[in-house]
Design a protein around this motif. Structure first.
Motif, short mmCIF file in Angstrom:
data_model
loop_
_atom_site.label_atom_id
_atom_site.label_comp_id
_atom_site.label_asym_id
_atom_site.label_seq_id
_atom_site.Cartn_x
_atom_site.Cartn_y
_atom_site.Cartn_z
N ARG A 276 0.84 -1.21 0.00
CA ARG A 276 0.00 0.00 0.00
C ARG A 276 0.87 1.25 0.00
O ARG A 276 2.07 1.20 0.26
N GLY A 277 0.21 2.37 -0.27
CA GLY A 277 0.92 3.65 -0.26
C GLY A 277 0.52 4.51 -1.43
O GLY A 277 -0.33 4.14 -2.25
N LEU A 278 1.13 5.68 -1.52
CA LEU A 278 0.84 6.64 -2.58
C LEU A 278 2.14 7.30 -2.98
O LEU A 278 2.91 7.75 -2.12
N GLY A 279 2.40 7.36 -4.28
CA GLY A 279 3.67 7.92 -4.72
C GLY A 279 4.82 7.06 -4.24
O GLY A 279 4.76 5.83 -4.32
N LEU A 280 5.84 7.69 -3.70
CA LEU A 280 7.02 6.97 -3.24
C LEU A 280 7.08 6.88 -1.72
O LEU A 280 8.14 7.03 -1.10
N ILE A 281 5.93 6.65 -1.11
CA ILE A 281 5.86 6.24 0.29
C ILE A 281 5.02 4.97 0.30
O ILE A 281 3.79 5.00 0.18
N ILE A 282 5.69 3.83 0.37
CA ILE A 282 5.06 2.52 0.15
C ILE A 282 5.37 1.61 1.33
O ILE A 282 6.49 1.58 1.85
N GLY A 283 4.36 0.85 1.74
CA GLY A 283 4.53 -0.11 2.81
C GLY A 283 4.17 -1.51 2.34
O GLY A 283 3.20 -1.70 1.61
N ILE A 284 4.97 -2.49 2.76
CA ILE A 284 4.68 -3.91 2.51
C ILE A 284 4.36 -4.52 3.86
O ILE A 284 5.25 -4.72 4.70
N GLU A 285 3.08 -4.80 4.11
CA GLU A 285 2.70 -5.38 5.39
C GLU A 285 2.88 -6.89 5.36
O GLU A 285 2.43 -7.56 4.43
N LEU A 286 3.52 -7.42 6.40
CA LEU A 286 3.79 -8.84 6.52
C LEU A 286 3.01 -9.41 7.71
O LEU A 286 2.56 -8.66 8.58
N ASP A 287 2.89 -10.72 7.75
CA ASP A 287 2.24 -11.36 8.89
C ASP A 287 3.26 -11.81 9.94
O ASP A 287 2.90 -12.49 10.91
N GLY B 229 5.14 0.52 11.45
CA GLY B 229 4.04 -0.15 12.11
C GLY B 229 4.50 -0.82 13.39
O GLY B 229 5.21 -0.25 14.21
N LYS B 230 4.13 -2.07 13.56
CA LYS B 230 4.52 -2.86 14.73
C LYS B 230 5.77 -3.69 14.44
O LYS B 230 5.98 -4.74 15.05
N GLY B 231 6.57 -3.21 13.50
CA GLY B 231 7.76 -3.94 13.10
C GLY B 231 7.49 -4.96 12.03
O GLY B 231 8.39 -5.69 11.61
N ASN B 232 6.25 -5.00 11.53
CA ASN B 232 5.86 -5.98 10.51
C ASN B 232 5.63 -5.35 9.14
O ASN B 232 5.08 -5.99 8.25
N VAL B 233 6.04 -4.10 8.97
CA VAL B 233 5.87 -3.40 7.69
C VAL B 233 7.23 -2.97 7.16
O VAL B 233 8.02 -2.36 7.88
#
Length: 455
Positions: free
Chosen positions: A385-396, A417-421
């Motif tokens: 997720r994200g917009l432009g060049l601020i992007i997050g990959i959320e993991l489990d 996040g909680k260390g998972n992104v």
């Protein structure tokens, strides 16, 4: 690289040797402030074991507030960084979303060196030309009428806190108890000084230093009903919100949420403060992140990318807010100095060039789609997720093993996040080819998630 380059492997003149009567001997860690303009030969930076030496000495002489990655960075160019041994890293951290123009941008270097040779600091007792020029430029390209400069993002938020409380007193002079409370949101991060810390949701940041500033209520990010009800109580001086949360995990607000905040603040007399310290100034593909929502704040705080690597912050305010602030209400010795303001003018000028923001938007969309294609099939990847060049990959699972694997393969990324992104905030000048390389390294590092999260 400029005349300010520090060569970490040359002897210094006797006059520059560090002598201490007691304590650890750090003289063998030689710092030579090179006075000559230009690049050192690559071999100058290739002293085997220097990185280890630096890391060991850091542990002896600095307060242990940082859990640093085991990398010493000694030079950079564009989107690349290098350690003293000459190893190259692709930088998708940008000094935590600071180096918008990458490393060693020639226009930025020229602005800094020319201003440094002209005038660096005079304090705010006097006027200075770069400060006024930067304020004029910021006003011209934003909703704001006035600017207050600070040295960092947390200081910009401290200024916004003070301005909000002063505004309530100024606009209600006959009220015995004007509004003094604040609303902030889950996953928020607004800084580490005592006021900004009170607005930061993560308890582990606040608890060692409590009591912090009282009167802050944390609500669920995006909860329109709960926020509207609390604002209607009319004891809220200001609502602080990040249009896109960076440290909190790359969560984007909805237009409906920000519009509801604007309506409720209008009805109650509360101020709406947008913290764009990480998401502002071009990172989203818009100059200001709130432009994507067509919602305008009363105060906007800026910092990270504004001076391209030099420390600066700013609180941009409407005339209505500025009228409440008088001489002596707030101040700073270093804020808005000629050097940092001239650097910021160079950054702003480049970001405002025709096509620059469109390129950020295009590259951001390309990168996000590429990551979804390459990583989306992995069982640990929950969302990109994200917009432009601020992007997050959320993991489990914890993202740390992937961050380490990427670093070992020459890619620098952050967590959130909680260390998972995985947080990706590259220089805005990054190329599609560099983004492709980053995606490939991330893909190759995914098996580390299984190995690193076994426990």
């Amino acid at each position: 690289m400029s005349s300010l380059l520090f060569s970490l492997n040359r002897s210094v003149s006797p006059a520059m040797q560090l002598h201490r009567p007691s304590g650890p001997d750090i003289r063998h860690l030689r710092l030579n402030a090179c006075a000559n303009v230009g690049l050192h030969p690559p071999e100058d930076l290739k002293k085997a074991g220097l990185s280890k030496e630096v890391m060991e000495e850091e542990g002896r002489v600095l307060v242990g507030t940082y859990a640093r990655a085991p990398v010493v960075l000694s030079s950079g160019k564009g989107c690349k960084l290098y350690d003293p041994e000459g190893r190259e890293y692709l930088d998708l951290s940008s000094g935590i979303a600071v180096n918008a123009l990458g490393h060693g941008d020639p226009d930025w270097v020229r602005a800094v060196t020319e201003q440094a040779s002209t005038l660096t600091h005079v304090s705010n007792v006097y006027y200075s030309i770069p400060q006024v020029e930067l304020a004029k430029r910021l006003v011209a390209c934003s909703f704001a009428d006035r600017v207050f400069f600070s040295n960092s993002g947390t200081e910009a938020n401290e200024a916004a806190i003070k301005f909000a409380r002063k505004f309530q007193r100024f606009t209600h002079p006959d009220k015995k108890q004007p509004a003094t409370e604040f609303i902030s949101f889950s996953n928020s991060f607004h800084g580490r000084t005592m006021g900004a810390l009170a607005l930061t949701s993560k308890e582990h940041y606040r608890s060692p230093f409590e009591p912090v500033m009282p009167g802050v209520t944390f609500l669920e990010y995006g909860n329109i009903e709960a926020t509207t009800q609390l604002i209607q109580r009319k004891n809220i001086a200001a609502v602080f919100v990040e249009p896109i949360q960076g440290e909190g995990g790359i969560h984007s607000a909805t237009k409906e949420f920000l519009c509801s905040l604007r309506r409720a603040c209008n009805d109650s007399g509360s101020l709406l403060v947008f913290d764009e310290i990480q998401c502002g100034l071009g990172r989203t593909g818009y100059l200001w992140a709130h432009e994507a929502y067509a919602v305008v704040p009363d105060i906007m705080t800026l910092a990270k990318p504004l001076a391209g690597g030099l420390p600066i912050g700013a609180a941009l305010v409407t005339e209505r807010v500025a009228t409440a602030v008088s001489s002596g209400d707030h101040g700073s010795t270093f804020a808005g100095g000629p050097l940092v303001c001239n650097a910021a003018l160079a950054v702003l000028q480049k970001i405002l060039r025709p096509g620059f923001l469109a390129s950020v938007s295009k590259k951001g969309q390309y990168f996000k789609e590429l990551l979804i294609i390459k990583l989306g099939g992995n069982s640990h990847v929950r969302e990109v997720r994200g917009l432009g060049l601020i992007i997050g990959i959320e993991l489990d699972v914890s993202a740390s093993p992937l961050v380490d694997a990427c670093r070992n393969s020459g890619l620098l990324v952050l967590t959130a996040g909680k260390g998972n992104v995985i947080r990706l905030v590259p220089p805005l000048i990054i190329t599609e080819q560099e983004l492709e390389r980053a995606a490939d390294i991330l893909l190759a590092g995914l098996p580390a998630l299984d190995k690193g999260n076994l426990n």
